[in-house]
Design an enzyme around this catalytic site. Structure first.
Site, mmCIF file in Angstrom:
data_model
loop_
_atom_site.group_PDB
_atom_site.id
_atom_site.type_symbol
_atom_site.label_atom_id
_atom_site.label_comp_id
_atom_site.label_asym_id
_atom_site.label_seq_id
_atom_site.Cartn_x
_atom_site.Cartn_y
_atom_site.Cartn_z
ATOM 1 N N ALA A 94 -2.397 11.732 13.358
ATOM 2 C CA ALA A 94 -1.464 10.837 12.663
ATOM 3 C C ALA A 94 -0.503 10.217 13.657
ATOM 4 C CB ALA A 94 -0.701 11.608 11.596
ATOM 5 N N LYS A 95 -0.220 8.941 13.479
ATOM 6 C CA LYS A 95 0.758 8.256 14.338
ATOM 7 C C LYS A 95 2.128 8.458 13.689
ATOM 8 C CE LYS A 95 0.880 4.024 17.135
ATOM 9 N NZ LYS A 95 0.441 4.649 18.380
ATOM 10 N N ALA A 96 2.649 9.660 13.849
ATOM 11 C CA ALA A 96 3.884 10.074 13.190
ATOM 12 C C ALA A 96 5.090 9.783 14.075
ATOM 13 C CB ALA A 96 3.828 11.558 12.870
ATOM 14 N N TYR A 154 6.714 11.376 18.584
ATOM 15 C CA TYR A 154 6.941 10.621 19.808
ATOM 16 C C TYR A 154 8.181 11.069 20.572
ATOM 17 C CZ TYR A 154 2.912 7.703 19.231
ATOM 18 O OH TYR A 154 1.613 7.271 19.160
#
Length: 296
Positions: free
Chosen positions: A153-155, A159
């Site tokens: 998932a690009k959560a 980051y």
């Protein structure tokens, strides 16, 4: 750099509003806990007009990211793509980076949100890591463990890991960081996928511990179309040091070559590497300067 000015519009929950008047929910989980998901797309000025590269794949990944995080996703992707093009036109952008963001509503409990909003912004942005060959280091900061977090998932909150690794690399005089996984294998850069060339073959880490980059898959497809051997395998630090050349891939960074890892400088000239051929092919694809048969 300046991402918006007093005239910049963003798409917010069905309307185009001025970025400096959009407002922020000070009690939202996204602000307090990083509970949100986002995407990064690029629009290119081609001879066919402004075209967003692989828009469908990016918005589908956004939907899947929200599912993995249990964030509501109530939008139609076809509509969001249309709104993205309208946003580019409203801001007079022919080539731009596009950032959709799903963020949650007010909730101070550590529970899944039942409310979510969407914002789409766009701005002019050159290659994220520039165009010069990179100096990278092996970071002391590890890639998140896939057993503790849905790394596919690009959560948003994930980051923080990337910010720490990149900031540490910059402090030590490098341009970017390579992160190890929990087993000590080299996984990826802070926000890009890694490829190395060795004996005229291309190697890249398998998906089990890396982000499933759309540009990564495009590179794999290009290798297959051009007849380059592409092998997915776990890579050791020594594999990286002993490679003939290496490069990173990502929507923001595009395809960018690596000059040096820690104290090891690659001997092969980048212009003569397979990576440089892939870089040229990728640029032709996004600018629609040649036809491309997608290989699954």
């Amino acid at each position: 750099m300046q991402y918006y000015n007093q005239n910049t519009l963003v798409y917010l929950n069905g309307e185009f509003v001025k970025a400096n008047q959009a407002g922020v929910d000070l009690f939202g989980q996204s602000l307090h806990y990083g509970y949100g998901a986002f995407e990064g797309l690029r629009a290119y000025s081609t001879h066919n007009g402004t075209r967003i590269f692989k828009a469908e794949a990016h918005f589908e990944r956004l939907r899947k990211s929200c599912e993995a995080l249990r964030l509501p996703y109530t939008w139609d992707n076809r509509t969001l793509i249309e709104k993205s093009y309208e946003l580019l036109e409203a801001n007079n952008l022919r080539a731009a980076y596009i950032r959709p963001l799903i963020f949650s509503g007010s909730n101070m409990h550590l529970t899944s949100s039942d409310q979510a909003s969407i914002m789409i912004a766009a701005w002019e942005w050159g290659p994220y890591l520039g165009q010069n060959l990179l100096r990278v280091n092996i970071s002391s900061i590890e890639r998140p463990n896939p057993r503790s977090f849905p790394i596919e998932a690009k959560a948003s909150g994930q980051y923080i890991n990337s910010i720490l690794a990149t900031s540490d690399a910059l402090r030590h005089g490098f341009d970017e960081a390579l992160l190890l996984d929990q087993e000590g294998f080299v996984a990826q850069a802070s926000s890009e996928n890694l490829f190395i060339e060795k004996d005229f073959k291309i190697y890249t880490p398998p998906l089990e511990n890396v982000f499933p980059g759309i540009t990564r898959q495009t590179v794999i497809n290009i290798c297959k179309e051009l007849g380059f051997d592409i092998i997915e395998k776990k890579l050791t630090i020594q594999d990286i040091y002993s490679a003939d050349s290496a490069f990173l891939s990502g929507t923001a960074a595009e395809i960018i070559g690596i000059k040096q890892v820690d104290d090891v400088i690659y001997k092969e000239e980048w212009e003569h590497s397979i990576g440089a051929s892939i870089q040229r092919k990728y640029k032709n694809l996004v600018l629609e300067q040649e036809n491309y048969e997608v290989i699954i």
